[in-house]
Design a protein around this motif. Structure first.
Motif, PDB file in Angstrom:
ATOM      1  N   LEU A   1      36.230  83.864 118.058  1.00  0.00           N
ATOM      2  CA  LEU A   1      37.500  84.583 117.906  1.00  0.00           C
ATOM      3  C   LEU A   1      38.670  83.609 117.861  1.00  0.00           C
ATOM      4  O   LEU A   1      39.618  83.790 117.093  1.00  0.00           O
ATOM      5  CB  LEU A   1      37.683  85.569 119.063  1.00  0.00           C
ATOM      6  CG  LEU A   1      36.669  86.709 119.172  1.00  0.00           C
ATOM      7  CD1 LEU A   1      37.005  87.601 120.358  1.00  0.00           C
ATOM      8  CD2 LEU A   1      36.625  87.517 117.898  1.00  0.00           C
TER       9      LEU A   1
ATOM     10  N   ALA B   1      39.963  91.416 117.319  1.00  0.00           N
ATOM     11  CA  ALA B   1      38.745  91.577 116.534  1.00  0.00           C
ATOM     12  C   ALA B   1      37.808  92.552 117.221  1.00  0.00           C
ATOM     13  O   ALA B   1      37.956  92.857 118.408  1.00  0.00           O
ATOM     14  CB  ALA B   1      38.053  90.228 116.346  1.00  0.00           C
TER      15      ALA B   1
ATOM     16  N   PRO C   1      41.859  87.187 121.148  1.00  0.00           N
ATOM     17  CA  PRO C   1      41.289  85.842 121.308  1.00  0.00           C
ATOM     18  C   PRO C   1      41.840  85.127 122.537  1.00  0.00           C
ATOM     19  O   PRO C   1      42.985  85.340 122.935  1.00  0.00           O
ATOM     20  CB  PRO C   1      41.709  85.129 120.017  1.00  0.00           C
ATOM     21  CG  PRO C   1      42.923  85.867 119.558  1.00  0.00           C
ATOM     22  CD  PRO C   1      42.722  87.291 119.963  1.00  0.00           C
TER      23      PRO C   1
END
Length: 217
Positions: A145, A153, A107
């Motif tokens: 995210l 992810a 992220p």
């Protein structure tokens, strides 16, 4: 109506795990493969893949691997069971095969997303709507995210990005529905259709949605 529970694929299990995180973050309890005996009578023999519950709200969740005409007809039949039951919602999530299974994404911080969003707006003023449009879709996924707070992810489909932001309450349901119509344009541009050209308004809409989603971060 065939309501037999099928063996879930790994993609469907991953989707259910993602949905669990999203619903539990909003205060719902989340039960996978609920017991038929604990379901309301109006569902007849239908057993959803999962149920999310909190005070006054019940969500029956069906996870499908992909869309098809037969699947849509079946879902229409299931959805009709919920007519007249305002405390229940029927939600469908699609877990299509992901060709980028080995790719993980970390992220980005909010300041980094905002800097890139400024680049989107700069590209608009330079008449680079296509580049701005693609960057904006990338930032929309980066925003999800960030909001989810995971360390890393898998890549998401555009539809699942919109669905995730809506489920987390970062965009309004009507915003999600409106943007779904832009997915076809996004896919055409990504896959090299040079006859499709995003407008300045298309880009501005995406930029405003990103701002909306970041407003509570």
């Amino acid at each position: 109506m065939n309501t037999a529970r099928h063996q879930a694929s790994q993609e469907e299990l991953n989707m259910l795990a993602s949905l669990r995180r999203q619903y539990e973050s909003k205060g719902f309890s989340f039960e996978m493969e609920p017991d038929l005996q604990g379901l309301p009578d109006f569902l007849q023999s239908y057993v959803p893949d999962a149920i999310a519950r909190k005070a006054g709200e019940n969500v029956a969740i069906e996870v499908r691997k992909s869309r098809s005409r037969a699947s849509e007809f079946s879902l229409h039949q299931i959805r009709s069971l919920f007519d007249g039951h305002p405390d229940w919602t029927f939600a469908v999530a699609y877990a299509a095969e992901d060709p980028l299974k080995t790719l993980t994404i970390k992220p980005a911080a909010v300041p980094a997303i905002r800097r890139q969003l400024a680049d989107v707006r700069a590209l608009i003023t330079q008449g680079q709507s296509r580049a701005a449009f693609l960057l904006a879709w990338s930032l929309l996924e980066a925003t999800l995210l960030n909001v989810e707070g995971e360390q890393e992810a898998r890549p998401r489909t555009p539809a699942s990005v919109l669905q995730g932001l809506a489920m987390l309450g970062r965009i309004k349901p009507e915003t999600e529905r409106r943007l779904r119509s832009a997915i076809l344009l996004r896919n055409a541009v990504v896959h090299g259709d040079l006859t499709m050209e995003p407008t300045e308004q298309d880009v501005d809409t995406l930029a405003n949605v990103i701002e909306e989603a970041l407003s509570e971060v």
